[in-house]
Design an enzyme around this catalytic site. Structure first.
Site, PDB file in Angstrom:
ATOM      1  N   GLU B  45       0.825  -1.203   0.000  1.00 45.53           N
ATOM      2  CA  GLU B  45       0.000   0.000   0.000  1.00 45.53           C
ATOM      3  C   GLU B  45       0.862   1.257   0.000  1.00 45.53           C
ATOM      4  OE1 GLU B  45      -2.471   0.883   3.413  1.00 45.53           O
ATOM      5  OE2 GLU B  45      -3.181   2.716   2.468  1.00 45.53           O
ATOM      6  N   ASP B 110       9.065   5.653  14.836  1.00 48.54           N
ATOM      7  CA  ASP B 110       8.929   7.063  14.502  1.00 48.54           C
ATOM      8  C   ASP B 110       9.295   7.859  15.752  1.00 48.54           C
ATOM      9  OD1 ASP B 110       8.204   9.540  13.613  1.00 48.54           O
ATOM     10  OD2 ASP B 110       6.056   9.178  13.629  1.00 48.54           O
ATOM     11  N   ASP B 112       9.760  11.664  17.151  1.00 45.32           N
ATOM     12  CA  ASP B 112       9.386  13.008  16.777  1.00 45.32           C
ATOM     13  C   ASP B 112       9.842  13.974  17.871  1.00 45.32           C
ATOM     14  OD1 ASP B 112       7.961  15.367  16.224  1.00 45.32           O
ATOM     15  OD2 ASP B 112       6.459  14.193  15.138  1.00 45.32           O
TER      16      ASP B 112
END
Ligand SMILES: [Zn+2]
Lengths: 517, 413
Positions: B45, B110, B112
């Protein structure tokens, strides 16, 4: 499994010394039973096992698992059921009796699987209780029997060689510690097979292998059982609509699962619109549980809610009867204090419509229960969701409680439950204190399982015992659903928001299993 | 590096970037994983964010050509990568939702910088600077070590997101085939800093320090003093040190320190020395020393990587693809070499506008069909592509190793 009314039980008939299907007193219930049993027996087995699981749940809430007191209470409760001799070995049974017991254990487990596979909440409840029951029963076994059980489930892990073991021990102990792990025996297991130990950093890892101490092999067993069972429950739930042929079975199964778990607090049609956007402020002060009060306050203050809060709070509000239109009105009014209407429409209205099943997978999501709030998705920086009793820092929680007008003694009692990890009991105590039921010193009587249950209980109390419009509606809607199932119409399989995940398995972790201890 | 990037020019720059600079070859080579299994690329995807935040999920492409064509046609402002599904994601609407399943995906992390806002004082929100960047360096070092040594992973791609964060893609086969439970177990193993705004003590260590935590503390120690003194001046004034003192679980000690900091302490480094000394004394004197690792807890709370755990947990969670352009900064989302992470400077990362300018100065070369083009590897993107290439080589050699192993096994029979 076949179900018939005519055939009487044709259970144990042989004198075979070993029944290959039941090699051990304990089992992981991998294959479904093939026997035929009567409907009456079917129900009896189910009800008796439910009694056991219910006992496992309540004692697990009030007592720390594995302690003497816990075991004692559980033994007492189980002894009062028909599973007495099956789960607790007090006297020597004949082989036939033993096999018969294993069969009953097997059957009853599978019957409840059928009854408890229909929603995520039900599956979660069943899985947790079955795991606790297994853990309890496992520790009753002798160490010889435990080893046999591991072997019979193909868990043949080899101990680590001596050289490597010394190295591992050194690594584990480091400089600060000279502990007793020198003589421990370790088993080298691929880390993917020891996920709970990995998750909690209870095991040393090197190069993809977990070095598992012998006593922790149980945890691997539980995790195997959990994976199998949670997967099986999901699969069963998908197959369930095909079982409608037997019109008598479904109502019974539905009845069974309602018996102990109560309502699922999904939205009842007649409930929609009972609450309007304007009423929320006042209701939040009077009848919202602390978790929702907290999100509400944060929303009022920051005019913003992050994803986790939007789900938890949005679905709760839906559950108390806020219609989609009113929800939109409510959220829009607050959000647009910090952003323009365009941004709101673009970024947040989707979310609200999603909660009401108008977007995404278009599923009519049900509000989160306490277990889900306590266990899933803990709040991170800037989040307002979660369970205050679990996720607030003690000092902060204390302040919040005092600000609600709870006396110092009251705060202390609530904090005591919180510290012990009894978050739902703490919440129930707060309910009692803020609703003038009982005083500080009395034992907590109610059990809070769901924020919407908290709300309904509070409203019932505040509005008096008169049958308010709402309670009548709830009762009637339940009768309707019962009737429609009995008529053989579609089974209502509810789906819940899984935070956009499509996971097949319930994602329960060890902490979840140990919760309420 | 000329930093004249203007976000408003992005729609004009992107067509050129996707035509002349995007490294299609290596990119496809990565996501194709040697074509084993065959559908690995075509069942992946992709999601595109087009202009005005129009977001399209469940895109998929048959091969490199198809991908190239669509990318140049749509010129997405952002590309996200999702899972490899049981069916082609673009057919998602025609397939029963119970049959359409996410099957495999890299294990991703991830990190951040916004999640560190309570412990950095130089900037906040989306901004980063040289004074807080060490947090990312420590994050890479700590996680890279754990993933390799503890979990045995080898093929790890580190990527700078282009603005305020970093991404990690673990691409080993064992990582790509992990269940959701496996992913969350690893993510939780790697998570130490817990609790939202209401929690001031976010790291609580047990009385026995797990080796992975000890390694993390060792790594942090190398950067710690420099970071708290020179970069953040973390105990420079009362407002700052109040936060640090709040991390200490002993009320008595808290008030002692608050006093010490004013009377004896003169700056961050003396105040840190005071904390260490006071904790040491308490350790020796008090029997009721419940938490033996308060110093480590403080260091970890200030510096240990803060993962967005939900990104790692979900099999079908999307993460921004490498080689995207960050729309606000114009910087390319480039691979980083964890071995040389100390030298990585986010401000040196090329911007799309800078690269296009550079490319025009690169000499023309001819391809095998005699068509003239300028080689993007000659721009400053080149050295990031080298990092990517060596990552791809690693993947390839372990694929080959596995093939040999398999054929050896066949020979035995
Ligand atoms: Zn900064």
């Amino acid at each position: 499994m076949e179900f018939g009314t005519k055939s009487r039980k044709k259970l144990i008939t042989t004198n075979k010394v070993k029944d290959y299907r039941y090699p051990h007193h304990l089992q992981l219930y991998t294959d479904p039973p093939t026997e035929t049993i009567s409907l009456q027996e079917f129900e009896e087995l189910a009800v008796e096992r439910l009694k056991v699981l219910k006992a496992v749940e309540t004692i697990g809430i009030t007592h720390q698992k594995g302690t003497e007191k816990y075991n004692q209470l559980l033994e007492k409760e189980i002894t009062a059921t028909k599973f007495k001799e099956c789960f607790i070995r007090k006297r020597n049974l004949s082989l036939e009796e033993e096999i018969e017991n294993r069969k009953r254990d097997h059957m009853s487990h599978f019957i409840l699987r059928l009854a408890y596979c229909r929603s995520e909440d039900l599956r979660r409840w069943f899985l947790l209780q079955e795991l606790d029951l297994f853990r309890y029963r496992f520790q009753l076994e002798s160490s010889q029997s435990r080893v046999e059980f591991l072997a019979s489930n193909n868990l043949k892990y080899k101990p680590v060689e001596k050289d490597e073991q010394e190295e591992v021990t050194r690594e584990m102990d480091g400089l600060d510690h000279l502990t007793n792990s020198t003589n421990k025996e370790f088993y080298k297991v691929p880390f993917t097979e020891a996920l709970d130990l990995v998750r909690n950093r209870k095991v040393f890892l090197r190069d993809g292998y977990a070095y598992v101490p012998q006593e922790d092999l149980v945890s691997i067993l539980l995790s195997l059982f959990r994976t199998q069972l949670s997967h099986a429950l999901v699969v069963t739930s998908r197959a369930l609509p095909n079982m409608e042929e037997d019109g008598r079975l479904l109502p019974m199964l539905c009845g069974l699962s309602k018996r102990y778990l109560g309502q699922d607090y999904g939205v009842k049609k007649q409930n929609v619109g009972v609450v309007t956007a304007e009423m929320i402020e006042l209701l939040s002060k009077k009848s919202f549980p602390l978790c929702m009060q907290n999100i509400h306050a944060s929303f009022r203050q920051t005019h913003h809610l992050r994803h986790g809060s939007r789900l938890q709070y949005g679905l709760f509000l839906k559950g108390i009867g806020l219609s989609l239109e009113e929800a939109m009105k409510f959220f829009k009014a607050e959000f647009t204090k910090s952003m323009d209407i365009d941004t709101f429409d673009k970024k947040y209205s989707y979310n609200i419509r999603y909660n009401y099943g108008k977007e995404g997978k278009k599923t009519d999501y049900t509000p989160y229960g306490c277990m889900k709030i306590i266990m899933n998705n803990p709040p991170a920086m800037g989040d307002a969701h979660g369970c205050p009793f679990k996720h607030f820092e003690a000092e902060f929680l204390r302040q919040r409680l005092s600000s609600l007008g709870v006396s110092k003694d009251g705060v202390d009692v609530v904090m005591k439950y919180t510290k012990g990890g009894h978050y739902q009991v703490a919440c129930a105590k707060l309910f009692e204190l803020t609703h003038g039921i009982n005083d500080t010193n009395s034992e907590v009587e109610m059990v809070i399982q769901h924020p919407n249950q908290y709300f309904e209980n509070s409203q019932k109390l505040l509005n008096g015992p008169v049958k308010t419009a709402k309670t009548v509606k709830i009762v009637s809607s339940q009768q309707n659903s019962q009737a429609s199932v009995a008529n053989g119409s579609q089974v209502d399989v509810k789906t819940e928001v899984m935070d956009d995940e499509m996971g097949d398995d319930l994602d329960l972790n060890d902490e979840e299993l140990n919760m309420m201890t | 590096m000329p930093d004249d990037y203007n976000p408003e020019a992005l729609p004009d720059l992107l067509p050129l970037y996707y035509k002349r600079l995007f490294p299609y070859g290596p990119y496809f080579k990565w996501l194709n994983y040697g074509g084993v299994p065959k559908h690995y690329f075509s069942h992946r995807e992709f999601s595109f964010t087009l202009k005005d935040d129009v977001y399209i999920r469940y895109l998929s492409f048959t091969d490199q050509q198809d991908f190239e064509k669509e990318l140049q046609k749509k010129c997405p402002h952002k590309i996200d990568l999702g899972a490899v599904y049981s069916h082609r994601p673009k057919d998602q609407k025609t397939i029963k939702s119970t049959a359409f399943l996410a099957q495999e995906k890299e294990l991703v992390f991830d990190i951040d910088m916004t999640d560190y806002d309570d412990v950095r004082f130089c900037c906040s929100g989306a901004d980063i600077c040289r004074n807080c960047w060490p947090l990312m360096i420590m994050a890479v070092k700590i996680l890279d070590r754990a993933l390799r040594e503890d979990f045995g992973f080898q093929h790890i791609l580190w990527v700078y997101s282009g603005r305020r964060g970093i991404h990690c893609w673990v691409c080993d086969e064992t990582a790509r085939t992990l269940t959701a439970q496996g992913r969350s177990a690893i993510a939780e193993y790697l998570t130490l800093v817990k609790g939202g705004e209401t929690v001031s003590r976010k790291v609580i260590l047990p009385d026995k320090l797990h080796p992975s935590i000890r390694h993390a503390v060792d790594i942090i120690s190398k950067y710690f003093l420099e970071y708290i003194v020179k970069k953040q001046d973390l105990l420079g004034d009362e407002e700052k040190w109040k936060k640090v003192i709040a991390m200490i679980p002993y009320d008595q000690l808290k008030s002692v320190l608050a006093e010490d900091f004013v009377t004896v302490g003169t700056n961050t480094s003396t105040r840190w020395a005071i904390i260490k000394q006071r904790l040491q004394n308490a350790k020796e004197k008090l029997d009721l020393y419940k938490y033996p690792y308060v110093k480590e807890e403080i260091m970890l709370q200030l510096c240990y990587p803060r993962l967005d755990i939900n990104v790692s947990k979900g099999l079908n969670h999307l993460l921004k693809s490498p080689f995207c352009i960050h729309p606000k900064t114009g910087r390319v989302c480039v691979p980083m070499d964890p071995e040389k992470i100390d030298d990585f400077d986010p401000e040196q990362v090329p911007t799309v506008s800078g690269l296009l300018e550079e490319l025009d100065k690169v000499d023309l070369v001819e391809d095998d069909q005699g068509k003239k083009f300028r080689d993007y590897k000659k721009t400053s993107l080149g050295r990031y592509l080298d990092i990517f290439d060596s990552f791809l080589k690693g993947l390839e050699s372990s694929r080959k190793g596995k093939l040999i192993e398999q054929s050896d096994m066949k020979m035995e029979f």
